[in-house]
Design a protein around this motif. Structure first.
Motif, PDB file in Angstrom:
ATOM      1  N   SER A 111     106.586  60.781  36.997  1.00 56.70           N
ATOM      2  CA  SER A 111     105.279  60.877  37.665  1.00 56.70           C
ATOM      3  C   SER A 111     104.797  59.528  38.173  1.00 56.70           C
ATOM      4  N   ARG A 112     105.301  58.419  37.596  1.00 49.67           N
ATOM      5  CA  ARG A 112     104.912  57.081  38.052  1.00 49.67           C
ATOM      6  C   ARG A 112     105.697  56.665  39.299  1.00 49.67           C
ATOM      7  N   ASP A 113     106.575  57.536  39.784  1.00 47.47           N
ATOM      8  CA  ASP A 113     107.320  57.257  41.006  1.00 47.47           C
ATOM      9  C   ASP A 113     106.531  57.615  42.259  1.00 47.47           C
ATOM     10  N   LEU A 114     105.432  58.340  42.088  1.00 44.19           N
ATOM     11  CA  LEU A 114     104.656  58.810  43.229  1.00 44.19           C
ATOM     12  C   LEU A 114     103.249  58.224  43.203  1.00 44.19           C
ATOM     13  N   LEU A 115     102.776  57.813  44.375  1.00 44.19           N
ATOM     14  CA  LEU A 115     101.402  57.338  44.516  1.00 44.19           C
ATOM     15  C   LEU A 115     100.563  58.460  45.121  1.00 44.19           C
ATOM     16  N   PRO A 116      99.372  58.719  44.546  1.00 41.09           N
ATOM     17  CA  PRO A 116      98.548  59.830  45.026  1.00 41.09           C
ATOM     18  C   PRO A 116      97.521  59.390  46.062  1.00 41.09           C
ATOM     19  N   SER A 117      97.178  60.298  46.964  1.00 44.27           N
ATOM     20  CA  SER A 117      96.064  60.091  47.897  1.00 44.27           C
ATOM     21  C   SER A 117      95.397  61.435  48.145  1.00 44.27           C
ATOM     22  N   SER A 118      94.093  61.379  48.364  1.00 42.11           N
ATOM     23  CA  SER A 118      93.334  62.586  48.682  1.00 42.11           C
ATOM     24  C   SER A 118      92.300  62.257  49.744  1.00 42.11           C
ATOM     25  N   THR A 119      91.921  63.251  50.527  1.00 42.63           N
ATOM     26  CA  THR A 119      90.874  63.071  51.528  1.00 42.63           C
ATOM     27  C   THR A 119      90.155  64.392  51.736  1.00 42.63           C
ATOM     28  N   GLY A 120      88.861  64.319  51.986  1.00 40.99           N
ATOM     29  CA  GLY A 120      88.081  65.537  52.196  1.00 40.99           C
ATOM     30  C   GLY A 120      86.714  65.437  51.557  1.00 40.99           C
ATOM     31  N   VAL A 121      86.227  66.556  51.083  1.00 38.25           N
ATOM     32  CA  VAL A 121      84.874  66.637  50.533  1.00 38.25           C
ATOM     33  C   VAL A 121      84.796  65.924  49.185  1.00 38.25           C
ATOM     34  N   ILE A 122      83.781  65.121  49.006  1.00 37.12           N
ATOM     35  CA  ILE A 122      83.547  64.411  47.748  1.00 37.12           C
ATOM     36  C   ILE A 122      82.838  65.335  46.758  1.00 37.12           C
ATOM     37  N   GLY A 123      83.303  65.345  45.519  1.00 36.94           N
ATOM     38  CA  GLY A 123      82.585  66.071  44.466  1.00 36.94           C
ATOM     39  C   GLY A 123      83.360  67.192  43.806  1.00 36.94           C
ATOM     40  N   PRO A 124      83.892  68.174  44.548  1.00 31.63           N
ATOM     41  CA  PRO A 124      84.587  69.297  43.903  1.00 31.63           C
ATOM     42  C   PRO A 124      85.881  68.873  43.220  1.00 31.63           C
ATOM     43  N   ARG A 125      86.196  69.519  42.114  1.00 26.77           N
ATOM     44  CA  ARG A 125      87.458  69.282  41.434  1.00 26.77           C
ATOM     45  C   ARG A 125      88.556  70.139  42.061  1.00 26.77           C
ATOM     46  N   PHE A 126      89.798  69.747  41.801  1.00 26.27           N
ATOM     47  CA  PHE A 126      90.945  70.533  42.231  1.00 26.27           C
ATOM     48  C   PHE A 126      90.977  71.868  41.494  1.00 26.27           C
ATOM     49  N   ASN A 127      91.491  72.874  42.167  1.00 29.48           N
ATOM     50  CA  ASN A 127      91.941  74.091  41.499  1.00 29.48           C
ATOM     51  C   ASN A 127      93.396  73.835  41.120  1.00 29.48           C
ATOM     52  N   MET A 128      93.652  73.502  39.869  1.00 29.88           N
ATOM     53  CA  MET A 128      94.986  73.071  39.466  1.00 29.88           C
ATOM     54  C   MET A 128      96.011  74.195  39.558  1.00 29.88           C
ATOM     55  N   GLU A 129      95.542  75.440  39.584  1.00 25.02           N
ATOM     56  CA  GLU A 129      96.475  76.547  39.749  1.00 25.02           C
ATOM     57  C   GLU A 129      97.176  76.470  41.108  1.00 25.02           C
TER      58      GLU A 129
END
Length: 394
Positions: free
Chosen positions: A100-118
């Protein structure tokens, strides 16, 4: 024709985080370990992927790539958001045969809501089958939010008789005024580089590209630019000549991408190229270009094709820069409208009409004989910008 660096694959998938009927998850993956450099937002509210990305790079700059989702920023989501981010990396890495440390994460969009991990659990097994070495455009489309078009640039140089290729993509159209715009950027390169030099080089190139644009004066919680170099070309950046050539290519890619962001500004119709010279210092010059480029009055005049120089000199005067107002000279293109503290006589509206009709408008400000200079590209401000952002969450 796209010139894709050796050893990289791309994927784009529909995860349904926020959007439906379109891809909203992108993967950029090097087939071999790559040196990673990154520059992140200076916003005090730093999104979970920024926090996690910094942690990973603090341990090692050797990674395999980046995974990027659009629609949800995973920002201001507390400790739970950080755990969601880490879990998303674990899921992706599991099905890619990575750590998991081989990948760098990025996100963009609406601030505030959590992910639906499903949704992450559903899409993760599809990542590896979706990988292709010819799909960077699909990946660039997948990271878009209010963007009207995917932003991608590429180039090739020859070093030591071998080709070195570089390809970059970014997203961003609003919430743009980088201080390191909402913007994300990724560059892939197939040269072998020193990690420290690569980080320093990326920061220098960002200062001359992404940090020289503005749409609306806002910086985001998620702003990130990453650059990867995997050595697959067999070219090593171990001489001053090779380093200079690679840095010049990286700067060109970054400047092409940053211009596209301003060109694609939410509701935007024009790009203003502001240059301040003759300032007492570069810092004073930068204060002035940002004041002019972020002024709603200047930007609305640009949209209306009105060469209202009074709004520009007023913005310059309140910028905080130290200068003598009696020495300021202002021109649109090569036509001087204000010189040594007073307007130039003549029918300036008629002279400037063809200049103001163009998509790209040059605004040049000279303050005296100092050595300080700065440049910025700024969009206009339109009715459509207001509509887009008034309705952003609906």
């Amino acid at each position: 024709m796209l010139q894709i660096p050796e050893g990289y694959k791309f994927a784009a998938l529909e995860a349904g985080f926020k959007y439906s009927g379109r891809n909203d998850l992108a993967l950029i993956l090097s087939e071999v370990p790559a040196v990673a450099a990154a520059v992140f937002t200076k916003n005090k509210f730093q999104a979970a992927p920024v926090t996690v990305g910094k942690e990973i790079l603090a341990e090692s700059q050797i990674v395999r790539g980046a995974i990027v989702n659009a629609g949800l920023a995973n920002a201001c989501t507390g400790a739970e958001g950080i755990e969601d981010c880490r879990e998303s990396l674990i899921l992706a890495a599991k099905y890619l045969g990575l750590n998991s440390r081989d990948l760098l994460p990025s996100s963009t969009g609406v601030i505030g809501p959590r992910f639906n991990m499903e949704k992450w659990r559903e899409v993760a097994p599809k990542l590896k089958p979706a990988l292709s070495d010819s799909d960077p455009v699909k990946a660039a489309k997948a990271i878009m939010t209010t963007d009207k078009f995917p932003k991608i640039a590429w180039g090739e140089i020859e070093c030591n008789g071998k080709p070195v290729r570089m390809l970059g993509m970014c997203k961003g159209a609003g919430m743009i005024s980088p201080n390191m715009a909402t913007m994300l950027g990724y560059v892939t390169c197939d040269a072998e580089v020193d990690p420290k030099w690569w980080q320093e080089t990326l920061r220098r190139c960002i200062d001359k590209s992404f940090n020289c644009i503005t749409v609306d004066g806002d910086t985001s919680t998620n702003d990130t630019v990453m650059a990867f170099a995997n050595g697959a070309s067999g070219v090593k950046a171990d001489s001053a000549e090779t380093k200079d050539a690679i840095e010049a290519l990286l700067l060109d890619i970054c400047q092409q991408l940053s211009y596209m962001i301003v060109q694609d500004a939410e509701g935007g119709t024009k790009v203003m190229h502001i240059k301040v010279s003759g300032a007492a210092s570069d810092e004073d010059a930068e204060l002035m270009v940002r004041a002019v480029g972020n002024s709603p009055l200047v930007k609305t005049a640009l949209f209306g094709e009105d060469p209202n120089w009074g709004r520009i000199v007023a913005a310059a005067g309140r910028s905080g820069a130290e200068f003598d107002p009696e020495q300021l000279t202002l021109s649109f293109g090569k036509i001087i409208v204000f010189e040594k503290g007073k307007p130039v006589e003549g029918d300036m509206d008629a002279l400037l009409e063809p200049i103001m009709r163009k998509q790209d408008v040059e605004v040049n400000i000279t303050l005296g004989d100092g050595e300080g200079t700065s440049m910025m590209q700024a969009s206009d401000l339109t009715k459509e910008y207001i509509s887009i952002n008034a309705d952003y969450r609906s």
